[in-house]
Design an enzyme around this catalytic site. Sequence first.
Site, mmCIF file in Angstrom:
data_model
loop_
_atom_site.group_PDB
_atom_site.id
_atom_site.type_symbol
_atom_site.label_atom_id
_atom_site.label_comp_id
_atom_site.label_asym_id
_atom_site.label_seq_id
_atom_site.Cartn_x
_atom_site.Cartn_y
_atom_site.Cartn_z
ATOM 1 N N HIS A 1 0.860 -1.183 0.000
ATOM 2 C CA HIS A 1 0.000 0.000 0.000
ATOM 3 C C HIS A 1 0.890 1.226 0.000
ATOM 4 O O HIS A 1 2.101 1.132 0.217
ATOM 5 C CB HIS A 1 -0.940 0.014 1.211
ATOM 6 N N ASP B 1 -1.735 -19.866 12.048
ATOM 7 C CA ASP B 1 -0.536 -20.394 12.695
ATOM 8 C C ASP B 1 -0.546 -20.096 14.191
ATOM 9 O O ASP B 1 -0.563 -18.924 14.593
ATOM 10 C CB ASP B 1 0.707 -19.789 12.050
ATOM 11 N N SER C 1 2.522 -5.094 7.059
ATOM 12 C CA SER C 1 2.113 -4.789 5.686
ATOM 13 C C SER C 1 3.279 -5.020 4.739
ATOM 14 O O SER C 1 4.383 -4.518 4.964
ATOM 15 C CB SER C 1 1.686 -3.330 5.561
#
Length: 355
Positions: A170, A295, A310
């Site tokens: 992003h 997980d 991110s």
Amino acid sequence: MYGPFQKARHALRGGAALVLALLLCAVVPAKAAGVTADGTDRTASARMLVPVGHTVGIKLFARGVMVVKAPESGTPADDCGLRTGDIIVKCGGVSVTSSEQFQSLLQENGETATDLQVRREGESMTLSVSPEQNETGAYCIGAWIRDSMAGIGTMTYYDPETGSFGALGHGITDSDTGILMPFASGSLLPSAVKAVKKGASGEAGELRGDFDLTGDLGDLSANTSSGIFGTLDPGEFTERLGDAIPVASAGEVHTGPAAILANVEGDAVKEYDIEILQIVEDAADSRDLVIAVTDPELLSITGGIVQGMSGSPILQDGKFAGAVTHVLLNDPSKGYGILMETMLEAGDPAASSVT
């Protein structure tokens, strides 16, 4: 979800620079294509990229200065029509390069009415402002401005053929205005994770770390809504990276088991299990993939997806499927990802003709 940010004085350009958390964005999937130096076709499905997953320090300098807070009524900034989100690119015909330089230009002009060239929502306009002296005698216009940002994020991929990289998945946006920071220059710095604030319902967690302002890993070349891009310098960092794997085409990515590479402790990058819950067609904001962390180890460390993750690569069926971009605040074990095709099309200099 670009890393934990803190206020930093004298860290950038030798002056005061506000350092704040960034918002998330992405764009609609599109096929990436290109040609290597030897004439080999490089469609997204044929590309070979190294999934990285390591945190890096990121510093970015804006093109001009951004108005980040609405000017108060009665100030010169308000009187001349400046608005939140405006980007001041020239003052008195001189290009604005930093907050400090802009302040110097105002001091040189004094109370004389000065033209400001401003970019607003992609359009250019000229405003006339008459600075006023404050209580210390400095000439001001009464606008809160920002020229740079810095923090920690995750590198998504490295292309050993071109030396290019992509990170975050992003863009770097201003945290006050939500506007993509206009890009002038920037670089990557070595980083390591020192601590983790675990995510909880209604509150995003974050990776906490530091980075060395004295040693660049490479240069940024673009800040786009689907990631930041640039070129790495060959060295110890690139030598430690793994092997390249094929990039999955959009049609190859499917619901079901997958994995991410993430750096949530010290300098180590590990693979963690996730599940792709949904492929979102024509996602307006490029939340192309709905994902869930499954997980147990990662859930115990971070609670799921946290700020700073991110850009963590998403792997599926031995191919490079995409990158983590968003977290669901009401359930940090879930979030969103961007397709690798989308990310490459957005700003990779080796991908198609997009610049």
